[in-house]
Design a protein around this motif. Structure first.
Motif, PDB file in Angstrom:
ATOM      1  N   GLY A   1      52.496 -23.423  58.041  1.00 39.74           N
ATOM      2  CA  GLY A   1      53.175 -22.160  57.816  1.00 39.74           C
ATOM      3  C   GLY A   1      52.667 -21.370  56.631  1.00 39.74           C
ATOM      4  N   GLU A   2      51.583 -21.801  56.022  1.00 41.05           N
ATOM      5  CA  GLU A   2      51.028 -21.127  54.843  1.00 41.05           C
ATOM      6  C   GLU A   2      49.550 -20.831  55.046  1.00 41.05           C
ATOM      7  N   GLU A   3      48.995 -20.091  54.132  1.00 41.74           N
ATOM      8  CA  GLU A   3      47.544 -19.861  54.092  1.00 41.74           C
ATOM      9  C   GLU A   3      46.993 -20.483  52.817  1.00 41.74           C
ATOM     10  N   THR A   4      47.420 -21.729  52.553  1.00 45.06           N
ATOM     11  CA  THR A   4      47.026 -22.461  51.354  1.00 45.06           C
ATOM     12  C   THR A   4      46.453 -23.817  51.758  1.00 45.06           C
ATOM     13  N   PHE A   5      45.311 -24.170  51.163  1.00 44.21           N
ATOM     14  CA  PHE A   5      44.672 -25.458  51.413  1.00 44.21           C
ATOM     15  C   PHE A   5      45.317 -26.534  50.538  1.00 44.21           C
ATOM     16  N   LEU A   6      44.966 -27.785  50.767  1.00 42.99           N
ATOM     17  CA  LEU A   6      45.525 -28.901  50.013  1.00 42.99           C
ATOM     18  C   LEU A   6      45.189 -28.853  48.521  1.00 42.99           C
ATOM     19  N   ASP A   7      44.129 -28.156  48.151  1.00 39.75           N
ATOM     20  CA  ASP A   7      43.749 -28.033  46.736  1.00 39.75           C
ATOM     21  C   ASP A   7      44.314 -26.766  46.096  1.00 39.75           C
ATOM     22  N   ASP A   8      45.282 -26.131  46.753  1.00 35.38           N
ATOM     23  CA  ASP A   8      45.971 -24.922  46.281  1.00 35.38           C
ATOM     24  C   ASP A   8      45.115 -23.650  46.320  1.00 35.38           C
ATOM     25  N   VAL A   9      43.909 -23.721  46.855  1.00 37.25           N
ATOM     26  CA  VAL A   9      43.109 -22.520  47.105  1.00 37.25           C
ATOM     27  C   VAL A   9      43.735 -21.824  48.309  1.00 37.25           C
ATOM     28  N   THR A  10      43.813 -20.502  48.253  1.00 30.79           N
ATOM     29  CA  THR A  10      44.389 -19.755  49.377  1.00 30.79           C
ATOM     30  C   THR A  10      43.296 -19.034  50.154  1.00 30.79           C
ATOM     31  N   VAL A  11      43.652 -18.613  51.347  1.00 25.86           N
ATOM     32  CA  VAL A  11      42.727 -17.811  52.150  1.00 25.86           C
ATOM     33  C   VAL A  11      42.427 -16.506  51.401  1.00 25.86           C
ATOM     34  N   ASP A  12      43.415 -15.941  50.721  1.00 27.54           N
ATOM     35  CA  ASP A  12      43.175 -14.731  49.923  1.00 27.54           C
ATOM     36  C   ASP A  12      42.170 -14.991  48.800  1.00 27.54           C
ATOM     37  N   ASP A  13      42.210 -16.183  48.188  1.00 32.11           N
ATOM     38  CA  ASP A  13      41.209 -16.539  47.173  1.00 32.11           C
ATOM     39  C   ASP A  13      39.808 -16.484  47.788  1.00 32.11           C
ATOM     40  N   MET A  14      39.674 -17.003  48.998  1.00 29.67           N
ATOM     41  CA  MET A  14      38.378 -16.988  49.679  1.00 29.67           C
ATOM     42  C   MET A  14      37.947 -15.553  49.984  1.00 29.67           C
ATOM     43  N   ARG A  15      38.906 -14.725  50.372  1.00 30.46           N
ATOM     44  CA  ARG A  15      38.595 -13.327  50.697  1.00 30.46           C
ATOM     45  C   ARG A  15      38.084 -12.568  49.474  1.00 30.46           C
ATOM     46  N   LYS A  16      38.490 -12.975  48.298  1.00 31.81           N
ATOM     47  CA  LYS A  16      38.016 -12.333  47.065  1.00 31.81           C
ATOM     48  C   LYS A  16      36.565 -12.708  46.767  1.00 31.81           C
ATOM     49  N   ILE A  17      36.123 -13.840  47.289  1.00 33.91           N
ATOM     50  CA  ILE A  17      34.769 -14.326  47.031  1.00 33.91           C
ATOM     51  C   ILE A  17      33.774 -13.804  48.060  1.00 33.91           C
ATOM     52  N   PHE A  18      34.189 -13.764  49.318  1.00 33.03           N
ATOM     53  CA  PHE A  18      33.281 -13.398  50.411  1.00 33.03           C
ATOM     54  C   PHE A  18      33.707 -12.067  51.021  1.00 33.03           C
ATOM     55  N   SER A  19      32.736 -11.243  51.328  1.00 28.78           N
ATOM     56  CA  SER A  19      33.049  -9.927  51.899  1.00 28.78           C
ATOM     57  C   SER A  19      33.349  -9.994  53.394  1.00 28.78           C
ATOM     58  N   ALA A  20      33.028 -11.106  54.028  1.00 29.62           N
ATOM     59  CA  ALA A  20      33.258 -11.262  55.464  1.00 29.62           C
ATOM     60  C   ALA A  20      34.748 -11.400  55.753  1.00 29.62           C
ATOM     61  N   ARG A  21      35.116 -11.034  56.957  1.00 31.07           N
ATOM     62  CA  ARG A  21      36.489 -11.247  57.420  1.00 31.07           C
ATOM     63  C   ARG A  21      36.696 -12.757  57.574  1.00 31.07           C
ATOM     64  N   ILE A  22      37.782 -13.294  57.028  1.00 30.26           N
ATOM     65  CA  ILE A  22      38.072 -14.725  57.109  1.00 30.26           C
ATOM     66  C   ILE A  22      39.314 -14.910  57.969  1.00 30.26           C
ATOM     67  N   GLU A  23      39.174 -15.758  58.981  1.00 29.90           N
ATOM     68  CA  GLU A  23      40.250 -15.918  59.949  1.00 29.90           C
ATOM     69  C   GLU A  23      40.523 -17.397  60.221  1.00 29.90           C
ATOM     70  N   PRO A  24      41.740 -17.870  59.921  1.00 33.33           N
ATOM     71  CA  PRO A  24      42.103 -19.234  60.301  1.00 33.33           C
ATOM     72  C   PRO A  24      42.263 -19.333  61.821  1.00 33.33           C
ATOM     73  N   ILE A  25      41.735 -20.387  62.401  1.00 36.06           N
ATOM     74  CA  ILE A  25      41.783 -20.607  63.840  1.00 36.06           C
ATOM     75  C   ILE A  25      42.578 -21.882  64.098  1.00 36.06           C
ATOM     76  N   HIS A  26      43.627 -21.781  64.930  1.00 37.59           N
ATOM     77  CA  HIS A  26      44.499 -22.912  65.194  1.00 37.59           C
ATOM     78  C   HIS A  26      44.297 -23.522  66.574  1.00 37.59           C
ATOM     79  N   THR A  27      43.806 -22.743  67.525  1.00 38.22           N
ATOM     80  CA  THR A  27      43.668 -23.241  68.903  1.00 38.22           C
ATOM     81  C   THR A  27      42.327 -22.818  69.488  1.00 38.22           C
ATOM     82  N   GLY A  28      41.981 -23.445  70.595  1.00 39.76           N
ATOM     83  CA  GLY A  28      40.767 -23.048  71.308  1.00 39.76           C
ATOM     84  C   GLY A  28      40.840 -21.607  71.787  1.00 39.76           C
ATOM     85  N   GLY A  29      42.035 -21.184  72.211  1.00 38.36           N
ATOM     86  CA  GLY A  29      42.214 -19.796  72.647  1.00 38.36           C
ATOM     87  C   GLY A  29      41.978 -18.811  71.520  1.00 38.36           C
ATOM     88  N   GLU A  30      42.459 -19.150  70.327  1.00 40.38           N
ATOM     89  CA  GLU A  30      42.217 -18.285  69.167  1.00 40.38           C
ATOM     90  C   GLU A  30      40.730 -18.234  68.843  1.00 40.38           C
TER      91      GLU A  30
END
Length: 100
Positions: free
Chosen positions: A63-92
């Motif tokens: 239910g979050e966008e946080t990894f086990l090391d407390d890094v967030t997807v938003d933290d990653m977005r600040k580093i990389f200019s590419a669109r970052i998308e979590p994928i949960h299923t094969g359909g996604e």
């Protein structure tokens, strides 16, 4: 990828990047135990232009966008200019590929 997809997107270049799990140890090889820091390190080592980065949703806390090391997807977005998308299923995953 289906033949129709490659014909619709002839310039599509998909790369699968292996990520070493330094946080828990290199013998731990399940996506649910990947950390944001390890993914960031792997992406930095493979320095190339990207339009989109797909990350395993199983690596995020439920239910979050946080990894086990407390890094967030938003933290990653600040580093990389590419669109970052979590994928949960094969359909996604398939839907994310159709984005291009």
């Amino acid at each position: 990828m289906a033949r129709e997809e490659s014909e619709k997107n002839p310039g599509l270049d998909i790369r699968i990047l292996p990520v070493v799990n330094n946080f828990f140890g290199s013998t731990v090889n399940v996506s649910g135990l990947l950390t944001g820091g390890d993914i960031i390190d792997a992406l930095k080592k493979n320095n190339r232009e990207r339009d989109k980065i797909l990350i395993p949703g199983s690596a995020l806390r439920s239910g979050e966008e946080t990894f086990l090391d407390d890094v967030t997807v938003d933290d990653m977005r600040k580093i990389f200019s590419a669109r970052i998308e979590p994928i949960h299923t094969g359909g996604e995953f398939f839907g994310a590929l159709n984005f291009f």
